[in-house]
Structures are given as C-alpha cells and as structure tokens.
Scaffold this motif. Structure first.
Motif, PDB file in Angstrom:
ATOM      1  N   ARG A 219     -45.208 -58.068  30.211  1.00  0.00           N
ATOM      2  CA  ARG A 219     -46.396 -57.514  30.860  1.00  0.00           C
ATOM      3  C   ARG A 219     -46.100 -56.132  31.444  1.00  0.00           C
ATOM      4  N   ALA A 220     -47.187 -55.387  31.652  1.00  0.00           N
ATOM      5  CA  ALA A 220     -47.079 -54.048  32.248  1.00  0.00           C
ATOM      6  C   ALA A 220     -47.894 -54.044  33.537  1.00  0.00           C
ATOM      7  N   ASP A 221     -47.381 -53.400  34.560  1.00  0.00           N
ATOM      8  CA  ASP A 221     -48.088 -53.337  35.847  1.00  0.00           C
ATOM      9  C   ASP A 221     -47.966 -51.955  36.454  1.00  0.00           C
ATOM     10  N   GLU A 222     -48.945 -51.639  37.304  1.00  0.00           N
ATOM     11  CA  GLU A 222     -48.838 -50.437  38.145  1.00  0.00           C
ATOM     12  C   GLU A 222     -48.818 -50.878  39.596  1.00  0.00           C
ATOM     13  N   TRP A 223     -48.064 -50.156  40.407  1.00  0.00           N
ATOM     14  CA  TRP A 223     -47.833 -50.568  41.796  1.00  0.00           C
ATOM     15  C   TRP A 223     -48.156 -49.426  42.744  1.00  0.00           C
ATOM     16  N   GLU A 246     -47.718 -43.588  50.337  1.00  0.00           N
ATOM     17  CA  GLU A 246     -47.441 -44.849  49.666  1.00  0.00           C
ATOM     18  C   GLU A 246     -46.489 -44.581  48.511  1.00  0.00           C
ATOM     19  N   ILE A 247     -45.804 -45.634  48.093  1.00  0.00           N
ATOM     20  CA  ILE A 247     -44.867 -45.487  46.980  1.00  0.00           C
ATOM     21  C   ILE A 247     -45.558 -46.051  45.744  1.00  0.00           C
ATOM     22  N   THR A 248     -45.499 -45.311  44.657  1.00  0.00           N
ATOM     23  CA  THR A 248     -46.156 -45.783  43.442  1.00  0.00           C
ATOM     24  C   THR A 248     -45.129 -45.901  42.316  1.00  0.00           C
ATOM     25  N   GLY A 249     -45.471 -46.702  41.333  1.00  0.00           N
ATOM     26  CA  GLY A 249     -44.594 -46.835  40.177  1.00  0.00           C
ATOM     27  C   GLY A 249     -45.250 -47.728  39.150  1.00  0.00           C
ATOM     28  N   ARG A 250     -44.628 -47.831  37.989  1.00  0.00           N
ATOM     29  CA  ARG A 250     -45.116 -48.777  36.988  1.00  0.00           C
ATOM     30  C   ARG A 250     -43.943 -49.515  36.392  1.00  0.00           C
ATOM     31  N   SER A 251     -44.240 -50.695  35.878  1.00  0.00           N
ATOM     32  CA  SER A 251     -43.127 -51.510  35.381  1.00  0.00           C
ATOM     33  C   SER A 251     -43.493 -52.197  34.074  1.00  0.00           C
ATOM     34  N   LEU A 252     -42.457 -52.505  33.316  1.00  0.00           N
ATOM     35  CA  LEU A 252     -42.555 -53.368  32.137  1.00  0.00           C
ATOM     36  C   LEU A 252     -41.612 -54.535  32.393  1.00  0.00           C
ATOM     37  N   TRP A 253     -42.105 -55.735  32.190  1.00  0.00           N
ATOM     38  CA  TRP A 253     -41.332 -56.927  32.584  1.00  0.00           C
ATOM     39  C   TRP A 253     -41.391 -57.990  31.487  1.00  0.00           C
ATOM     40  N   ILE A 254     -40.240 -58.502  31.125  1.00  0.00           N
ATOM     41  CA  ILE A 254     -40.187 -59.687  30.252  1.00  0.00           C
ATOM     42  C   ILE A 254     -39.335 -60.719  30.975  1.00  0.00           C
ATOM     43  N   LYS A 255     -39.903 -61.911  31.127  1.00  0.00           N
ATOM     44  CA  LYS A 255     -39.218 -62.930  31.926  1.00  0.00           C
ATOM     45  C   LYS A 255     -38.037 -63.544  31.178  1.00  0.00           C
ATOM     46  N   GLY A 256     -38.041 -63.423  29.871  1.00  0.00           N
ATOM     47  CA  GLY A 256     -36.953 -64.052  29.110  1.00  0.00           C
ATOM     48  C   GLY A 256     -37.246 -65.522  28.891  1.00  0.00           C
ATOM     49  N   LYS A 257     -36.504 -66.112  27.951  1.00  0.00           N
ATOM     50  CA  LYS A 257     -36.874 -67.495  27.594  1.00  0.00           C
ATOM     51  C   LYS A 257     -35.970 -68.532  28.237  1.00  0.00           C
ATOM     52  N   SER A 258     -34.711 -68.218  28.363  1.00  0.00           N
ATOM     53  CA  SER A 258     -33.819 -69.247  28.913  1.00  0.00           C
ATOM     54  C   SER A 258     -33.337 -68.823  30.291  1.00  0.00           C
TER      55      SER A 258
END
Ligand SMILES: C[S@@+](CC[C@H](N)C(=O)[O-])C[C@H]1O[C@@H](n2cnc3c(N)ncnc32)[C@H](O)[C@@H]1O
Length: 261
Positions: A219-223, A246-258
């Motif tokens: 998923r992708a998010d903005e903060w 305020e502090i801003t940023g964006r992220s890409l996240w993969i939780k992984g499977k195991s």
C-alpha cells in the motif's frame, strides 16, 4: 513529542541532547542554521547533485542534517510504523538502506518490542559513524556497513527492510534495481518500508513504484503529522525560515507474508 512509552521519550531526549552537545561544540548555532538553509535548498533545488553526495559535503551541512532532518525523520518514521498494520509486530533483523545517521531505523526499532539487530548500510563514512552513535544512544544492537545500496550484501530473508529519504538520491537505473530486489524480497516474506518526501522531485518515479508495490500486495500512504518539535529543532527551523509546523512524508509498505521466528 508524541512517542508512547516514557522510556522511548527518555532515550529520544538523551539522543537529542547528545547531538546538540557534539554538533554545537565545533560550530556555532549561526553556522549550523546557515548550513541548514544551504542543505534545504540542495534538497529542493539541486536534486541532481545529491547522487554525488552533495548533501553531506561539509561539516556544517552534516551538523544541520544530524540536528535538524534526522530528528524529523525519527518522528515521522515512528508515527508511520505505529499506523501501518503489522509494522510493529516483533522483528529480528531490521535492514536500513541509506541509513544516514540511523534516525529512521532507530525510530522503527523503538516501536517494536525485541528487535534483535539492525543492519545499517550507507556509502558515506560520516553517516556510518554517526549511525553507530545513534544506535548506542537508543541501546539498540546494530552493525554498520559502508556500502552502496545497489551492491550491498543483505542479510538472508526474514527481515524488515527500510529505505527512508535515501532512494530519491539515487539515479533512476540504480533505484529501479533496488526496487526489483525489494519486491523480490517482499514476495519471499520480508517486510518493506520506503519513506520519501511529498516533494515534486520524488513524484517523477513514485507513481510507477507505487503501482508495482500495490500489485505486490502493498500500500501507499501520505502522512501529515503535527508534533511538538524538540527545542533545538524548533530553533533551527525558525532561524532557517523553514516553518515545519507539521512533518509530511509518503510511504510504500509491504507487510510480507511470513513472520520471523
Ligand atoms: C537524506 S539521508 C537519509 C538518511 C536516513 N535514512 C534518514 O531517514 O534520516 C540519505 C542517505 O542515503 C545515503 N545514500 C544515498 N545513496 C546511496 C547509495 N547509493 N548507497 C548507499 N547510501 C546511499 C546517503 O549517504 C545519506 O546518508
């Protein structure tokens, strides 16, 4: 500050106090705030020079990075991992690509109970020394490696891999090679977190990476985070005219499977 757990608050305050003592022992506040202005304009206007290490050239810019940007990166990353599902589950090995002063991986590790080891990788010799000091300040067990992100030998699978504010300093072809590696590792179960600024120069490659990450189940998010800045950070912010309300940023996240054992 808004990090839950008084122990993390204490360690964060001690880290900031240590940074202030070390970096303002050889440079005046004025010199550091002037360097911060130059550094911020290097980030905003001269992206092309960053892959040649321009951001950390000179004692003033290094002090400005350590005292100003690194605490902001810590606060933002701590906020992000607290809000991404699965990011704070126990992890054994945290790999930090382009660790800089170690702020972002220290932030992640302090939000997870029982991180056993951080492997911190950076090509800049100053960053490696500074990162080791950060991990000591947070009582985190870490090994540092001076290497290029593209060619560094990563620990075997079952890890969480972080790249914070580092990939935007790379050339396109090198960055794409890193993406291939990260997606491959995530498919085999690793957790993957990329954090970057919301600035336009990142947008050039971000959307394509976002699509690849989402296709791989991520998923992708903005903060946008309002935090009380440490006093020295707020003072530098005012002096350099940056106004980080305020502090801003964006992220890409993969939780992984195991999960790691
Ligand atoms: C803006 S700093 C961010 C540091 C840290 N991740 C943080 O969140 O505060 C970027 C770091 O990436 C490192 N870096 C950039 N390109 C790199 C590469 N190809 N290999 C290794 N390190 C790299 C730089 O030396 C610098 O320390």
């Amino acid at each position: 500050m808004s990090i839950p757990g008084s122990d993390v608050d204490d360690r964060f305050s001690r880290w900031i106090a240590g940074l202030e003592a070390r970096h303002l022992s050889e440079l005046t506040f004025r010199e550091v705030s002037r360097a911060l202005r130059a550094l911020s304009s290097a980030y905003v206007e001269r992206r092309a020079t960053l892959d040649r290490g321009a951001a950390l050239s000179g004692a003033g810019k290094r002090a400005a990075f350590a005292l100003f940007y690194a605490p902001l990166h810590f606060l933002l990353t701590a906020h992000i991992v607290r809000h991404l599902p699965g990011a704070c589950e126990p992890l054994v090995t945290l790999v930090d690509l382009g660790c800089g002063t170690g702020a972002s991986s220290a932030a992640w590790a302090t939000q997870v109970s029982g991180t056993r080891r951080i492997v911190a990788i950076d090509r800049h010799p100053w960053a490696i020394v500074e990162a080791a000091a950060t991990y000591r300040a947070f009582n985190l067990h870490a090994t540092t490696q001076r290497a290029d992100i593209v060619t560094a030998k990563l620990p075997p699978g079952g890890a969480a891999i972080l790249a914070a504010f580092a990939l935007n300093e790379m050339e396109d072809a090198a960055r794409d090679r890193v993406l291939d590696t990260l997606i491959d590792r995530a498919r085999r179960g690793d957790r993957m977190l990329i954090v970057e600024p919301v600035a336009g120069f990142v947008a050039r490659w971000w959307n394509r990476w976002r699509d690849v990450v989402e296709r791989a189940g991520g998923r992708a998010d903005e903060w946008r985070v309002r935090v009380e800045l440490p006093a020295i950070v707020a003072k530098l912010d005012r002096a350099a005219g940056l106004r980080h309300r305020e502090i801003t940023g964006r992220s890409l996240w993969i939780k992984g499977k195991s999960r790691e054992s």
